[in-house]
Motif scaffolding. Structure first.
Motif, PDB file in Angstrom:
ATOM      1  N   LEU A 108       0.829  -1.212   0.000  1.00  0.00           N
ATOM      2  CA  LEU A 108       0.000   0.000   0.000  1.00  0.00           C
ATOM      3  C   LEU A 108       0.859   1.256   0.000  1.00  0.00           C
ATOM      4  O   LEU A 108       0.545   2.237  -0.685  1.00  0.00           O
ATOM      5  N   GLU A 109       1.970   1.231   0.745  1.00  0.00           N
ATOM      6  CA  GLU A 109       2.906   2.365   0.737  1.00  0.00           C
ATOM      7  C   GLU A 109       3.456   2.595  -0.659  1.00  0.00           C
ATOM      8  O   GLU A 109       3.539   3.714  -1.160  1.00  0.00           O
ATOM      9  N   PHE A 110       3.865   1.490  -1.286  1.00  0.00           N
ATOM     10  CA  PHE A 110       4.446   1.538  -2.629  1.00  0.00           C
ATOM     11  C   PHE A 110       3.422   2.110  -3.624  1.00  0.00           C
ATOM     12  O   PHE A 110       3.741   2.964  -4.455  1.00  0.00           O
ATOM     13  N   THR A 111       2.176   1.669  -3.501  1.00  0.00           N
ATOM     14  CA  THR A 111       1.119   2.128  -4.418  1.00  0.00           C
ATOM     15  C   THR A 111       0.893   3.626  -4.270  1.00  0.00           C
ATOM     16  O   THR A 111       0.725   4.346  -5.261  1.00  0.00           O
ATOM     17  N   LYS A 112       0.924   4.096  -3.008  1.00  0.00           N
ATOM     18  CA  LYS A 112       0.756   5.520  -2.762  1.00  0.00           C
ATOM     19  C   LYS A 112       1.873   6.304  -3.464  1.00  0.00           C
ATOM     20  O   LYS A 112       1.655   7.355  -4.056  1.00  0.00           O
ATOM     21  N   MET A 113       3.085   5.745  -3.382  1.00  0.00           N
ATOM     22  CA  MET A 113       4.215   6.458  -3.974  1.00  0.00           C
ATOM     23  C   MET A 113       4.172   6.480  -5.494  1.00  0.00           C
ATOM     24  O   MET A 113       4.435   7.516  -6.113  1.00  0.00           O
ATOM     25  N   ILE A 114       3.834   5.354  -6.125  1.00  0.00           N
ATOM     26  CA  ILE A 114       3.840   5.363  -7.603  1.00  0.00           C
ATOM     27  C   ILE A 114       2.706   6.243  -8.141  1.00  0.00           C
ATOM     28  O   ILE A 114       2.824   6.835  -9.206  1.00  0.00           O
ATOM     29  N   LYS A 115       1.651   6.365  -7.340  1.00  0.00           N
ATOM     30  CA  LYS A 115       0.567   7.270  -7.731  1.00  0.00           C
ATOM     31  C   LYS A 115       1.095   8.713  -7.786  1.00  0.00           C
ATOM     32  O   LYS A 115       0.806   9.475  -8.700  1.00  0.00           O
ATOM     33  N   MET A 116       1.914   9.048  -6.802  1.00  0.00           N
ATOM     34  CA  MET A 116       2.513  10.381  -6.736  1.00  0.00           C
ATOM     35  C   MET A 116       3.497  10.588  -7.897  1.00  0.00           C
ATOM     36  O   MET A 116       3.566  11.660  -8.498  1.00  0.00           O
ATOM     37  N   ILE A 117       4.244   9.527  -8.228  1.00  0.00           N
ATOM     38  CA  ILE A 117       5.201   9.609  -9.344  1.00  0.00           C
ATOM     39  C   ILE A 117       4.453   9.895 -10.646  1.00  0.00           C
ATOM     40  O   ILE A 117       4.869  10.721 -11.457  1.00  0.00           O
ATOM     41  N   LYS A 118       3.314   9.239 -10.835  1.00  0.00           N
ATOM     42  CA  LYS A 118       2.544   9.434 -12.059  1.00  0.00           C
ATOM     43  C   LYS A 118       2.113  10.903 -12.186  1.00  0.00           C
ATOM     44  O   LYS A 118       2.196  11.504 -13.257  1.00  0.00           O
ATOM     45  N   VAL A 119       1.698  11.498 -11.062  1.00  0.00           N
ATOM     46  CA  VAL A 119       1.299  12.909 -11.070  1.00  0.00           C
ATOM     47  C   VAL A 119       2.490  13.813 -11.381  1.00  0.00           C
ATOM     48  O   VAL A 119       2.388  14.762 -12.159  1.00  0.00           O
ATOM     49  N   ARG A 120       3.646  13.477 -10.784  1.00  0.00           N
ATOM     50  CA  ARG A 120       4.852  14.283 -11.024  1.00  0.00           C
ATOM     51  C   ARG A 120       5.147  14.381 -12.527  1.00  0.00           C
ATOM     52  O   ARG A 120       5.634  15.393 -13.014  1.00  0.00           O
ATOM     53  N   HIS A 121       4.845  13.309 -13.266  1.00  0.00           N
ATOM     54  CA  HIS A 121       5.200  13.261 -14.692  1.00  0.00           C
ATOM     55  C   HIS A 121       4.058  13.694 -15.609  1.00  0.00           C
ATOM     56  O   HIS A 121       4.152  13.523 -16.820  1.00  0.00           O
ATOM     57  N   ASN A 122       2.995  14.249 -15.034  1.00  0.00           N
ATOM     58  CA  ASN A 122       1.838  14.637 -15.859  1.00  0.00           C
ATOM     59  C   ASN A 122       2.202  15.534 -17.038  1.00  0.00           C
ATOM     60  O   ASN A 122       1.635  15.421 -18.114  1.00  0.00           O
ATOM     61  N   ASN A 123       3.138  16.461 -16.808  1.00  0.00           N
ATOM     62  CA  ASN A 123       3.422  17.455 -17.854  1.00  0.00           C
ATOM     63  C   ASN A 123       4.667  17.155 -18.684  1.00  0.00           C
ATOM     64  O   ASN A 123       5.213  18.051 -19.317  1.00  0.00           O
ATOM     65  N   VAL A 124       5.079  15.892 -18.692  1.00  0.00           N
ATOM     66  CA  VAL A 124       6.303  15.553 -19.430  1.00  0.00           C
ATOM     67  C   VAL A 124       6.174  15.885 -20.920  1.00  0.00           C
ATOM     68  O   VAL A 124       7.089  16.439 -21.525  1.00  0.00           O
ATOM     69  N   VAL A 125       5.017  15.559 -21.518  1.00  0.00           N
ATOM     70  CA  VAL A 125       4.896  15.781 -22.981  1.00  0.00           C
ATOM     71  C   VAL A 125       5.001  17.270 -23.329  1.00  0.00           C
ATOM     72  O   VAL A 125       5.836  17.652 -24.146  1.00  0.00           O
ATOM     73  N   PRO A 126       4.197  18.142 -22.698  1.00  0.00           N
ATOM     74  CA  PRO A 126       4.364  19.560 -23.019  1.00  0.00           C
ATOM     75  C   PRO A 126       5.745  20.098 -22.665  1.00  0.00           C
ATOM     76  O   PRO A 126       6.283  20.952 -23.372  1.00  0.00           O
ATOM     77  N   MET A 127       6.346  19.585 -21.594  1.00  0.00           N
ATOM     78  CA  MET A 127       7.674  20.079 -21.208  1.00  0.00           C
ATOM     79  C   MET A 127       8.733  19.663 -22.230  1.00  0.00           C
ATOM     80  O   MET A 127       9.601  20.448 -22.603  1.00  0.00           O
ATOM     81  N   MET A 128       8.640  18.418 -22.724  1.00  0.00           N
ATOM     82  CA  MET A 128       9.554  17.966 -23.783  1.00  0.00           C
ATOM     83  C   MET A 128       9.326  18.803 -25.045  1.00  0.00           C
ATOM     84  O   MET A 128      10.260  19.177 -25.743  1.00  0.00           O
ATOM     85  N   ALA A 129       8.061  19.094 -25.321  1.00  0.00           N
ATOM     86  CA  ALA A 129       7.726  19.891 -26.508  1.00  0.00           C
ATOM     87  C   ALA A 129       8.373  21.271 -26.392  1.00  0.00           C
ATOM     88  O   ALA A 129       8.884  21.822 -27.367  1.00  0.00           O
ATOM     89  N   LEU A 130       8.345  21.788 -25.179  1.00  0.00           N
ATOM     90  CA  LEU A 130       8.946  23.092 -24.940  1.00  0.00           C
ATOM     91  C   LEU A 130      10.451  23.029 -25.205  1.00  0.00           C
ATOM     92  O   LEU A 130      11.028  23.927 -25.825  1.00  0.00           O
ATOM     93  N   GLY A 131      11.089  21.932 -24.763  1.00  0.00           N
ATOM     94  CA  GLY A 131      12.521  21.753 -24.999  1.00  0.00           C
ATOM     95  C   GLY A 131      12.838  21.715 -26.489  1.00  0.00           C
ATOM     96  O   GLY A 131      13.796  22.340 -26.962  1.00  0.00           O
TER      97      GLY A 131
END
Length: 370
Positions: A108-131
């Protein structure tokens, strides 16, 4: 240069560990396997899944981090790309900070953390596009985009891997939902009606068209609404939405000053033995043959680019506006290919465009791991 920057903000032991994990083999998963495994999300099954992810995610994330370090044309040095790389490093470090997963509490701890990781990466596509945008600004305007093939192939691999990472995390997190929707196994709908998903996606695209132009062509959908097959509805929605949005724009702009009624867009859903195919047809004037190779590149868009208005130092300014600027088609094709399908665009210049979205019915093709 890039390595020096890395050492400045992250410890050498972390960098060494990224190198080590990045050299490990990735393990692909099929839609069918995810469905069968997740259909009984017992504590034991969730524990096994979490143990698999505990090994698999750091490997995939480490590979991305390493690749971000050595991009051509100095792309790795762009502020937006450095930001993305730091997100990946943070996520790698978080994943490695969790010791072995031995029981349900660990899981359950692990699941909570990967959920947070997924949110952290929400804007990867637009950020890469910006790069990429920051890179394009600095390059010679006359540069031939075909010669940027290397960057294009990198982005294909990078985004495909991202789809996989998000699917694995999202699927695992969704299996914890105390009130799952009927016939759903995590992200997968075992009895998804492609006609229904196409209808919803079309309505969404049409309301955007209304907002932009004040009117929108009709959309006619043909196919059996009762036909279902197992697939991920969010993926299909994204792809159909993108195709219909493009068609609406083409038709709207072609008929905007015409006294003729804009012809409807036609969506046809066909169920074959191997593939379910969705065809989106418009009479929006088509694409010149010379322009067709460009529609799947990340370095080209006919839409006005919101980044052109941004000052260079404004890296994190509302990046979200970037979504849908020339990335819709190449990313939709990756979603289709992720579960063994494909996307093809066939055009008649002067008439219109047909997009064929093929989805594999069998669900047993492995993830295409870059």
């Amino acid at each position: 240069m890039a390595a020096k920057k890395l050492y400045e903000s992250f410890s050498k032991s972390l960098i060494d560990e990224v190198q080590r994990w990045g050299g490990m083999k990735q393990t692909g998963v099929s839609l069918r396997y995810m469905m069968e495994f997740g259909s009984s999300p017992t504590e034991r099954n969730l524990l096994i899944a979490a143990q698999f992810l505990h090994r698999e995610l750091p490997t995939r994330i480490a590979r991305k981090t390493i690749e971000l370090e050595s991009l051509p044309y100095g792309l790795s040095e762009k502020p937006a790309i450095l930001k993305v790389r730091d997100w990946y490093l943070d996520s790698f470090r978080d994943l490695r900070s969790i010791p072995e997963i031995k029981d349900t509490n660990d899981e359950l701890e692990f699941t909570k953390m990967i959920k947070m990781i997924k949110v952290r990466h929400n804007n990867v596509v637009p950020m890469m596009a910006l790069g990429v945008q920051q890179l394009k600004k600095g390059l010679n305007a006359k540069i031939d985009y075909e010669s940027l093939d290397e960057i294009h192939q990198f982005l294909d691999r990078f985004y495909m891997s991202r789809i996989g990472i998000r699917m694995l995390i999202g699927q695992h997190v969704a299996l914890h939902d105390p009130n799952p929707l009927p016939d759903c196994v995590g992200y997968i709908h075992t009895k998804m009606s492609p006609v229904e998903v196409a209808r919803n996606a079309s309505e969404d695209a049409r309301s955007i068209c209304f907002r932009e132009y004040g009117s929108a062509p009709d959309i006619n959908i043909y196919g059996d609404p009762n036909f279902t097959f197992p697939y991920v509805p969010t993926h299909l929605h994204l792809m159909v939405f993108e195709l219909v949005k493009n068609s609406l724009r083409a038709v709207q702009e072609r008929f905007v000053n015409s006294d003729k009624v804009a012809p409807p867009i036609r969506i046809i859903v066909a169920d074959g033995l191997e593939d379910v195919t969705i065809k989106v047809s418009d009479e929006g004037g088509g694409i010149a043959r010379s322009g067709l190779p460009k529609i799947f590149t990340y370095l080209y868009s006919t839409a006005k680019n919101p980044l052109d208005e941004l000052p260079d130092d404004d890296v994190t300014a509302n990046v979200a506006t970037m979504a849908g600027y020339g990335y819709g088609l190449p990313i939709s094709r990756l979603y289709a290919r992720y579960f063994g399908g494909d996307l093809q665009i066939i055009s008649m210049e002067g008439y219109g465009t047909d997009a064929y979205l093929h989805l594999s019915r069998l669900g047993d093709s492995q993830e295409p791991l870059p």
